[in-house]
Design an enzyme around this catalytic site. Structure first.
Site, short mmCIF file in Angstrom:
data_model
loop_
_atom_site.label_atom_id
_atom_site.label_comp_id
_atom_site.label_asym_id
_atom_site.label_seq_id
_atom_site.Cartn_x
_atom_site.Cartn_y
_atom_site.Cartn_z
N TYR A 8 1.04 -38.56 33.60
CA TYR A 8 2.28 -38.05 33.02
C TYR A 8 3.23 -39.19 32.67
O TYR A 8 3.68 -39.92 33.57
CB TYR A 8 2.97 -37.07 33.97
CG TYR A 8 2.13 -35.86 34.35
CD1 TYR A 8 1.06 -35.44 33.57
CD2 TYR A 8 2.40 -35.15 35.52
CE1 TYR A 8 0.29 -34.36 33.93
CE2 TYR A 8 1.64 -34.05 35.87
CZ TYR A 8 0.58 -33.66 35.08
OH TYR A 8 -0.18 -32.58 35.45
N LEU A 149 3.25 -19.52 33.05
CA LEU A 149 4.05 -18.83 32.03
C LEU A 149 3.57 -19.15 30.62
O LEU A 149 4.26 -18.83 29.65
CB LEU A 149 5.53 -19.20 32.18
CG LEU A 149 6.16 -18.84 33.52
CD1 LEU A 149 7.62 -19.30 33.56
CD2 LEU A 149 6.07 -17.35 33.78
N ILE A 188 2.35 -23.03 39.98
CA ILE A 188 3.21 -24.21 39.87
C ILE A 188 3.87 -24.22 38.49
O ILE A 188 3.48 -24.98 37.59
CB ILE A 188 2.44 -25.52 40.14
CG1 ILE A 188 1.15 -25.60 39.30
CG2 ILE A 188 2.10 -25.66 41.61
CD1 ILE A 188 0.51 -26.99 39.34
N SER A 191 9.55 -26.72 35.10
CA SER A 191 10.89 -26.47 34.56
C SER A 191 11.70 -27.75 34.61
O SER A 191 11.59 -28.54 35.55
CB SER A 191 11.60 -25.37 35.35
OG SER A 191 12.91 -25.18 34.85
#
Length: 232
Positions: A8, A149, A188, A191
């Site tokens: 990342y 999501l 997990i 956000s």
């Protein structure tokens, strides 16, 4: 729990996490991952040490193979065992491994110590329910669902709106509650907004009724037959 990886932002995410948890490490369950191209016996240890330095900590709670690459699983596992023995990681697991890979892994010496398989799983991505999820349940290996999501898209699904409204909740909370209702699955959600983090936390208190779960099964049916493991 904070989930990160050397991949990342080329390590910058780990550096940011290290800054955020400085002085409160004991209150955090820390997860990071090694890239498959680094996952040799020596490369895994070097990658872990680099992650630890960026994270400003002496130990990672859970260290994962990010996905399977050309390095044999036995070689990566050898490094994981060494890192556990050295106290540099507490537990190890994998990410994005399908059922055939998991079956191979647990047959290796020490492979039964795998703690999780982190995979893409949500109402729109239910292929794991046909093979991987039941296989892991039988062996007590929890699934860690990333992108629960669907990168925020499920927050706008009409099928979730009515259910959410009846609970005084948001569609995103209803989508998370569905994931959390699945046996042996943790979620997990990602956000960048503290308000959304609190909203995600409140989804733990939302219990969907059997008829609501059935409605969601009809609105978001799983595939009729096994499909290759999906990834983001």
């Amino acid at each position: 729990m904070i989930d990160t990886a050397e991949m990342y932002a080329d390590g910058a995410a780990e550096e940011l996490v290290g800054e955020a948890i400085d002085g409160r490490r004991e209150g955090v369950f820390l997860v990071s991952k090694v890239l498959p191209q680094h996952a040799t016996a020596r490369g895994t240890i070097a990658a872990c040490e680099a992650s630890l330095a960026r994270l400003r900590t002496d130990v990672v709670d859970l260290y994962l193979l990010h996905w399977r690459g050309p390095v044999p699983l036995a070689e990566t596992l050898e490094a994981f065992v060494e890192l556990v023995e050295a106290g540099r990681i507490r537990h190890w697991g994998v990410s994005n491994l399908d059922v055939e890979d998991m079956a191979e892994l647990v047959e290796l010496p020490g492979g039964e110590a795998v703690q999780t398989d982190q995979v893409l799983y949500n109402l729109n991505r239910r292929g794991t329910e046909l093979d991987l999820l039941p296989w892991c349940r039988e062996r007590g290996i929890p699934i860690m669902a990333y992108s629960p999501l669907e990168l925020g898209r499920l927050a706008h699904e009409p099928a979730l709106t009515g259910i959410a409204t009846s609970h005084g909740a948001t569609p995103a909370q209803a989508a998370l509650a569905w994931v959390l209702a699945q046996e042996g699955v943790v979620a997990i959600p990602r956000s960048h907004d503290p308000r959304h983090v609190r909203e995600d936390r409140e989804a733990l208190d939302l219990r969907l009724a059997p008829d609501e779960l059935a409605d969601l099964d009809r609105a978001f049916p799983p595939p009729p037959e096994p499909v290759p493991l999906e990834m983001h």
